[in-house]
Design an enzyme around this catalytic site. Sequence first.
Site, PDB file in Angstrom:
ATOM      1  CE  LYS A 168      -3.280   1.255   4.837  1.00 23.86           C
ATOM      2  NZ  LYS A 168      -3.336   0.661   3.507  1.00 23.86           N
ATOM      3  CB  SER A 198      -0.991  -0.012   1.166  1.00 25.61           C
ATOM      4  OG  SER A 198      -0.301   0.075   2.365  1.00 25.61           O
TER       5      SER A 198
END
Length: 668
Positions: free
Chosen positions: A615, A572
């Site tokens: 996140k 990611s």
Amino acid sequence: MKFFNKSEDNHQPFITEELRRKISEAAMPDPVQKIAEQELDLLTRISPSSAEYTIGVTYIDYLVSLPWNKRTADNLDIVRAGRILNENHYGLDRIKERIMEHLAIKVLMSNRKARVLVVDDEEIARKNLAHILTKENYDVVAVADGETALRELESSEFDVVLTDLRMGRIDGMDLLDRVKIKHADTKVVMVTGYATVPSAIEAMQKGAFHYLAKPYKLDEVRETVKRAIEQRNLKPSTKGSVLCFTGPPGTGKTSLGKSIALALGRKFTRIALGGLKDEADIRGHRRTYVGAKPGRVIEELRRVESANPVVMLDELDKIGHDFKGDPASALLEVLDPEQNRAFTDHYLDVPFDLSSVMFILTANVLDTIPAPLRDRMEVIEFTGYTQEEKAHIVQQFLCAKQVREKGLSQDQVVFTDEAVDKIIQEYTREAGIRNLERRIATICRKIARESLQTAGNAEIVTITPGSVERYLGRRKFQFEVIEEQDRVGVATGLVRTEAGGEIIFVEAAQMKGNKELIITGSLGDVMRESAQAALSYIRSNAGSFGIAEDFFEHQDIHIHVPSGAIQKDGPSAGVTILAALLSLLTKRPARRDVAMTGEITLTGRILPVGGIQDKVLAARRAKVKTVLVPARNRADVQELSEDMKRDIDIRLVDTVAEVVDAVLTGHP
Ligand code: ADP
């Protein structure tokens, strides 16, 4: 083995008699009791001064001390359970709901009356069986022939079919065939006369559960049907029979586990799997030397004196690295309902039934957990808390708890909301609330000490932002995002680690060299590959970004992610690496307050990634203004609560051009 002369020790008869009494009082299953008695007989024949004698006494003592038949009665009041979960925890609605569903199924399974179909053309036998089984509290339907039995099976579901083997047109064997095709989980028990026992054995080979040979004993009927029902009940619950709580530390996993135990009225205990080094820690050591010990599971059941506690197995993801043996198979023996009925600890060497223990696993991440184990688990994901949630938890739970634990009185200390916000933002940086609780504890400890120094003066202490600094010292964390300037070659990224969501800064630098891509900062293989892919993508599309086609000639490029102590991996960070490189090569500064996540392909596509909620929480903690999320994570963004989206711009991006527009400042 040294045989012992009876006059050698006067204590010996006393010890053996004592053990004999304990064995008879231990309520062990018959086969175990027999083994204990055999061991004891062996002891009477050896010298009390021999090592074998000590080992034998310790072993029997251990056996008799286990909770073979000691269990707490479950409290199955589901409304009360809900109330307990709520009383002890703020928020976590979705998680509480999942837990309540899990408990509700448990309650229903234990309340549900099992259904038995009795098929026999002989009226007396039929009535007799129906009578016995109804008294066992089963829901019994009795019919006289195979045809009617089939109609019953069509119209409703049965747990067990108890059928005569010899009947009219459709006999027991035909019935078995039909049941196996259409109702594979239903158990079939054959009832047979002496002459047809071989056929009954054939039926078992075809999948019948068992047979009863006439004349059968009533106990035999009861026992066989009971076992059949138990086995059937196990079937559907094998998958997902064990709860697994995953998520960052300090998000309430342990504490919810304790509340489940409290709600059910069961004992609670924890085993930290991370600390186990050896299979024997789970399965026990063989009883061949003096220091041999049982495994932790059996040990804990003994300690809590109950055969049905809630056992939390912590840190499932932390075993494996230097573990001797195969942890997954050892754990399966413990957790799998098909195996744990007869769990055999190597030290005990006799089976102990673990099937009524409620196991809850916890893990920070799921990636490293072997598939066979994962199949058995119902995973419940915990995510970090927002600033607002943390503040609520502090005011409603943590302050009161710490004040109480430090011996202060409830109304003696007041934390202002501003002070709590300051502690959360400047003294902690975490997804959960572990350190937050520690900070509150530190303040309470200091207040407790001060209150003694100013003896007799029970003044109310109000904690303000100013006093926070006095108690905790200068703030521990900077806002690295808003307090620093935008720079060329540094992009802000969001990744997920075992501590939850984290913010990272990817740095890129260029120097004279020989076309080498240098990567540092404890990056795993997947992250290294992302860096390669990002660089190749830029090289093949240099023109479209206004970068010289030969920018890599006679140059090295270095990519570094600081906070080297944290192991980082996963795809990611791809987009962030790409943004850092583009910033470097176009000489345009990257906005520090724009944080991004997403996997990148060689052709510049942006692929979705996991952990969006964690996140976004990390971005909020760092005061990021804009978060770039792959467009294909749209559903995850929609699921975020309003609280989480407030004051932060979450943008879905599909192309590298959109990333460039959002991140790079200055004109191309
Ligand atoms: P974990 O097991 O996930 O690491 P814990 O259950 O040990 O976390 O939680 C840490 C502390 O935070 C405990 O004191 C717990 O009671 C408290 N806590 C966590 N979540 C909540 C919540 N939602 N409401 C109230 N207290 C909470």
